[in-house]
Design a protein around this motif. Structure first.
Motif: not given
Length: 217
Positions: A158-159, A171-172, A182-184, A214-217
């Motif tokens: 889904d994400v 955010a959407e 942050g979970t997304v 940038p990616d956020h882990g």
């Protein structure tokens, strides 16, 4: 309100607080239900395309219509502080959630079909051969992608697809799924790593926002 998949102009930008914002349309529809058709005109095509990519064109008509019927029935619960209704449309109706098994079966079938498709018609000149090679390559990529998507958990799929195929930003997507941004980001980072590995380093689901941030882990 009636729904027709041929109607709609896709996603449009609206100014927060303007008379034409989604929130304003929904609020006015409380007293004048026909006004709700404005949201259908704005977003029906986008919802239909998303549903078709996930569940096929035959299911997309019904899913798109169902989305707007449910949203219409729940319009009085809408948070008017949110000017854009797109995340609500994707999230409040649980668009794909009731069809998890059908989606997984479809993805596995697409993966199998691509892996067994014959490479025919390559003996009619260089131009034809080039087209056949390109088509086979594209089919193989789609098949590998379908296989990779089938292997994801429902929440991770889904994400990924809300952003890649639904054209939602982080955010959407978070709003649609009812989770923190942050979970997304963390789920998407893990999922994309798996997709790139399955596809030999490429990732056809990469969105414009992924390219800019940038990616956020």
């Amino acid at each position: 309100m009636t729904a027709s998949p041929g109607v709609g102009v896709g996603r449009v930008a609206v100014m927060e607080g303007s008379a034409d914002s989604d929130a304003s349309v929904i609020e006015r529809s409380w007293d004048d239900p026909d006004v709700f058709a404005v949201l259908f005109d704005r977003y029906a095509d986008s919802i239909h395309r998303y549903a078709a990519r996930r569940l096929g064109s035959e299911a997309a008509d019904d899913l798109m219509a169902e989305t707007f019927v449910i949203a219409f029935q729940r319009r009085r619960r809408y948070d008017l502080s949110r000017s854009q209704a797109v995340p609500w449309l994707y999230g409040t109706t649980n668009l794909i959630g009731r069809h998890r098994r059908a989606e997984a079966r479809r993805l596995r079938a697409l993966s199998r079909a691509a892996s067994t498709a014959p490479a025919e018609g390559s003996g009619e000149g260089e131009a034809m051969e080039d087209r056949v090679v390109a088509r086979v390559s594209a089919e193989e990529t789609r098949g590998r992608l379908a296989g990779a998507l089938a292997g994801l958990s429902a929440r991770n799929r889904d994400v990924l697809l809300l952003i890649a195929w639904g054209d939602l930003d982080y955010a959407e997507a978070a709003e649609a799924l009812g989770v923190p941004v942050g979970t997304v980001r963390s789920r998407l980072h893990r999922v994309r790593s798996g997709v790139r590995e399955a596809l030999g380093g490429s990732d056809p689901t990469t969105s414009r926002e992924d390219q800019e941030e940038p990616d956020h882990g």
